[in-house]
Design an enzyme around this catalytic site. Structure first.
Site, PDB file in Angstrom:
ATOM      1  N   CYS A  65       0.860  -1.172   0.000  1.00  0.00           N
ATOM      2  CA  CYS A  65       0.000   0.000   0.000  1.00  0.00           C
ATOM      3  C   CYS A  65       0.896   1.220   0.000  1.00  0.00           C
ATOM      4  O   CYS A  65       2.037   1.148   0.437  1.00  0.00           O
ATOM      5  CB  CYS A  65      -0.908  -0.089   1.208  1.00  0.00           C
ATOM      6  SG  CYS A  65      -0.974   1.302   2.265  1.00  0.00           S
ATOM      7  N   ASP A  81      -3.138  10.380  10.462  1.00  0.00           N
ATOM      8  CA  ASP A  81      -4.054  10.748   9.380  1.00  0.00           C
ATOM      9  C   ASP A  81      -4.202  12.260   9.221  1.00  0.00           C
ATOM     10  O   ASP A  81      -4.910  12.715   8.313  1.00  0.00           O
ATOM     11  CB  ASP A  81      -5.436  10.112   9.605  1.00  0.00           C
ATOM     12  CG  ASP A  81      -5.420   8.602   9.401  1.00  0.00           C
ATOM     13  OD1 ASP A  81      -4.446   8.098   8.817  1.00  0.00           O
ATOM     14  OD2 ASP A  81      -6.377   7.931   9.827  1.00  0.00           O
TER      15      ASP A  81
HETATM   16  N1  EPU Z   1       0.993  -3.214  11.930  1.00  0.00           N
HETATM   17  C1  EPU Z   1       1.760  -4.354  11.927  1.00  0.00           C
HETATM   18  N2  EPU Z   1       1.115  -5.552  11.888  1.00  0.00           N
HETATM   19  C2  EPU Z   1      -0.238  -5.661  11.884  1.00  0.00           C
HETATM   20  C3  EPU Z   1      -1.024  -4.486  11.897  1.00  0.00           C
HETATM   21  C4  EPU Z   1      -0.378  -3.267  11.933  1.00  0.00           C
HETATM   22  O1  EPU Z   1       2.992  -4.290  11.931  1.00  0.00           O
HETATM   23  O2  EPU Z   1      -0.774  -6.788  11.853  1.00  0.00           O
HETATM   24  C5  EPU Z   1       1.666  -1.893  11.961  1.00  0.00           C
HETATM   25  C6  EPU Z   1       1.364  -1.050  10.726  1.00  0.00           C
HETATM   26  O3  EPU Z   1       2.197  -1.385   9.657  1.00  0.00           O
HETATM   27  C7  EPU Z   1       1.576   0.351  11.240  1.00  0.00           C
HETATM   28  C8  EPU Z   1       1.080   0.255  12.693  1.00  0.00           C
HETATM   29  O4  EPU Z   1       1.113  -1.133  13.026  1.00  0.00           O
HETATM   30  O5  EPU Z   1       2.946   0.657  11.245  1.00  0.00           O
HETATM   31  C9  EPU Z   1      -0.287   0.809  12.957  1.00  0.00           C
HETATM   32  O6  EPU Z   1      -1.198   0.345  11.980  1.00  0.00           O
HETATM   33  P1  EPU Z   1      -2.743   0.081  12.283  1.00  0.00           P
HETATM   34  O7  EPU Z   1      -2.978  -1.390  12.294  1.00  0.00           O
HETATM   35  O8  EPU Z   1      -3.131   0.864  13.497  1.00  0.00           O
HETATM   36  O9  EPU Z   1      -3.421   0.713  11.001  1.00  0.00           O
HETATM   37  P2  EPU Z   1      -4.745   0.206  10.287  1.00  0.00           P
HETATM   38  O10 EPU Z   1      -5.670  -0.360  11.292  1.00  0.00           O
HETATM   39  O11 EPU Z   1      -4.406  -0.595   9.095  1.00  0.00           O
HETATM   40  C10 EPU Z   1      -6.131   2.396  10.635  1.00  0.00           C
HETATM   41  C11 EPU Z   1      -6.787   3.423   9.760  1.00  0.00           C
HETATM   42  C12 EPU Z   1      -5.713   4.239   9.052  1.00  0.00           C
HETATM   43  C13 EPU Z   1      -4.859   4.926  10.116  1.00  0.00           C
HETATM   44  C14 EPU Z   1      -4.259   3.876  11.052  1.00  0.00           C
HETATM   45  C15 EPU Z   1      -3.461   4.457  12.206  1.00  0.00           C
HETATM   46  C16 EPU Z   1      -8.920   2.491   9.091  1.00  0.00           C
HETATM   47  C17 EPU Z   1      -9.776   1.939   8.008  1.00  0.00           C
HETATM   48  N3  EPU Z   1      -7.654   2.775   8.771  1.00  0.00           N
HETATM   49  O12 EPU Z   1      -5.352   1.576   9.765  1.00  0.00           O
HETATM   50  O13 EPU Z   1      -6.401   5.232   8.298  1.00  0.00           O
HETATM   51  O14 EPU Z   1      -3.831   5.661   9.509  1.00  0.00           O
HETATM   52  O15 EPU Z   1      -5.318   3.064  11.610  1.00  0.00           O
HETATM   53  O16 EPU Z   1      -4.261   5.314  12.962  1.00  0.00           O
HETATM   54  O17 EPU Z   1      -9.372   2.678  10.206  1.00  0.00           O
HETATM   55  C18 EPU Z   1      -6.798   6.646   6.448  1.00  0.00           C
HETATM   56  O18 EPU Z   1      -7.966   6.758   6.854  1.00  0.00           O
HETATM   57  O19 EPU Z   1      -6.301   7.381   5.557  1.00  0.00           O
HETATM   58  C19 EPU Z   1      -5.947   5.621   7.046  1.00  0.00           C
HETATM   59  C20 EPU Z   1      -4.850   5.159   6.450  1.00  0.00           C
END
Ligand code: EPU
Length: 429
Positions: free
Chosen positions: A126, A316
């Protein structure tokens, strides 16, 4: 492909209605898979990502109806969506759909918990970083699932159901917290999640699951306790306002100057961003109708900010803040700690005349007297809107290409801004 044309220089004055939160609406729709009764969601934003998730859920056999406007609704009233997952005909989420939107991977939790199996494509790379799903899979394994990865798909099985467990995330993850909460809600016994994400959207989803008969405590803190229940029922839930849309328009007003009421916004969802805006010289006041942001006369002051999980400064809003600091009187520093590659806007802001130096995860922004309009390219959702903010303050015309990125997360942005005096229009094709 649509483009957006902006002629910069006008202050923003008026009212901008804030829509329901994209990042709550998406997991709430997915939570509809947890029950065979109807889940009714109110205040769902009209966004490309919401429409895409409707298609993805439709692929599992879920009926979704969206009600049109009612008499008396204003132009931006959110949609009411009825999700009926009585019958799940297919527990596979295919690559061509999951690769279009990462959050659709999150269907894995409820499908596994309710159906005992799920086959979900790995989401792939991504634009903002590698974004693996290992925390999701570790949480499901802890709950007793067998996980295999084969030909780009995660195969998850729990033929005898999931069992409550202790899950300790090594790093805060919004998505993995959603997965763990949804799966544990239908597991047998107690689950404790440590180092859980505290984001308001996680709280919104947990509250909705509780309205469905779930037993979740501690949402909004780092430790969440869940007592699994054998089944969840239907409920009605209203999506909370979008704190990122709120912060984005607040930054736009701080950038152009003016006086705007962000109607329906909730200040308690973005305290850290509002503190930063005040440091930058904007005035932010809270009223019953929402948030009022003004900047009159005084210039923009430089700031130093690091992104962090909630309640820290949100990743964000990082790109939008960077756009604002390009015109500060002095040097700002912005450090991105959540995603390793979320700086694509830097090159594009430079095309408007910004002076930004990148060193690892830190950007140093030397404020300039003026920005100048230019053609620029949207690369991801939040990066694109930072270009809008830059262009609103730039001298002359900017043309933003690939605006489908914007449509994923901002409802009718050009209409909301032009109603406040911005010279902005969408050019079709
Ligand atoms: N990560 C891992 N392993 C995992 C999951 C996450 O290493 O299994 C890492 C990610 O690579 C990142 C960190 O943990 O470095 C945090 O990622 P997170 O899982 O919190 O992100 P996400 O759940 O995929 C959501 C939002 C994002 C927002 C992030 C952080 C939604 C749909 N997406 O993503 O929103 O940036 O949390 O707050 O809720 C956006 O809306 O533009 C967007 C990207």
């Amino acid at each position: 492909m649509d483009r957006i044309r902006i002629v910069g220089g006008n202050p923003l004055n008026g009212t901008i209605p804030i829509s329901g939160a994209k990042n709550a609406a998406l997991p709430l729709m997915i939570a509809g898979l947890l029950t065979d009764e109807k889940l009714v969601l109110e205040n769902v934003p009209r966004l490309a990502d919401v429409a895409l998730l409707q298609r993805i859920l439709g692929n599992h056999g879920i009926d979704i109806t969206v009600n049109g406007k009612r008499r008396g609704d204003d132009a931006y009233a959110g949609q009411t969506m009825e999700i009926d997952a009585r019958v799940i005909v297919d527990t596979t989420a295919p690559y061509d759909l999951v690769s279009k939107m990462r959050a659709s991977f999150w269907v894995i939790g409820p499908l596994l918990a309710r159906m005992g199996q799920a086959k979900v494509s790995l989401p792939g790379g991504c634009a903002i970083g590698t974004r693996p799903v290992d925390f999701h899979l570790d949480a499901l394994r802890a709950l007793g699932a067998e996980i295999e990865i084969d030909a780009g798909y995660v195969l998850a099985r729990a033929p005898k159901g999931l069992k409550g467990a202790r899950i300790d995330f090594p790093k805060v993850s919004v998505g993995a917290t959603h997965t763990a909460i949804m799966a544990a809600s239908l597991a047998d016994g107690e689950t404790i999640i440590e180092n859980a994400a505290r984001e308001p959207e996680v709280v919104d989803v947990a509250d909705c699951i509780n309205a469905m008969g779930g037993r979740i405590e501690g949402q909004g803190s780092s430790t969440i306790r869940i007592i699994g229940v054998p089944r969840l029922r239907g409920a009605r839930h209203c999506v909370l306002p979008d704190r990122i849309e709120t912060g984005t328009y607040a930054m736009a007003v701080a950038m152009t100057g003016g006086d705007v009421l962000l109607a329906g916004a909730r200040a308690d969802l973005l305290e850290s961003a509002l503190d930063t805006l005040r440091q930058a010289g904007a005035e932010v006041t809270v009223s019953n109708e929402g948030l009022r942001v003004t900047r009159n006369g005084a210039g923009i002051s430089p700031v130093e900010v690091s992104t962090a999980p909630y309640p820290g400064f949100p990743t964000d809003l990082q790109a939008q803040l960077m756009a604002l600091t390009t015109r500060a009187r002095g040097t700002s520093k912005i450090t991105e700690t959540i995603f390793e590659n979320r700086f694509m806007h830097v090159q594009e802001l430079a095309r408007l005349g910004a002076r930004i130096q990148l060193d690892g995860e830190t950007a140093t922004i030397e404020g300039v007297e003026k920005l100048t309009g230019a053609p620029v390219m949207a690369t991801d959702l939040r990066a694109s809107v930072s270009l809008v903010i830059g262009a609103l303050a730039a001298e002359g015309e900017s043309m933003i290409h690939r605006v489908y990125h914007l449509d994923r997360g901002f409802e009718r942005l050009e209409e909301k801004l032009s109603a406040c005096g911005a010279q902005i229009e969408r050019l079709a094709g």
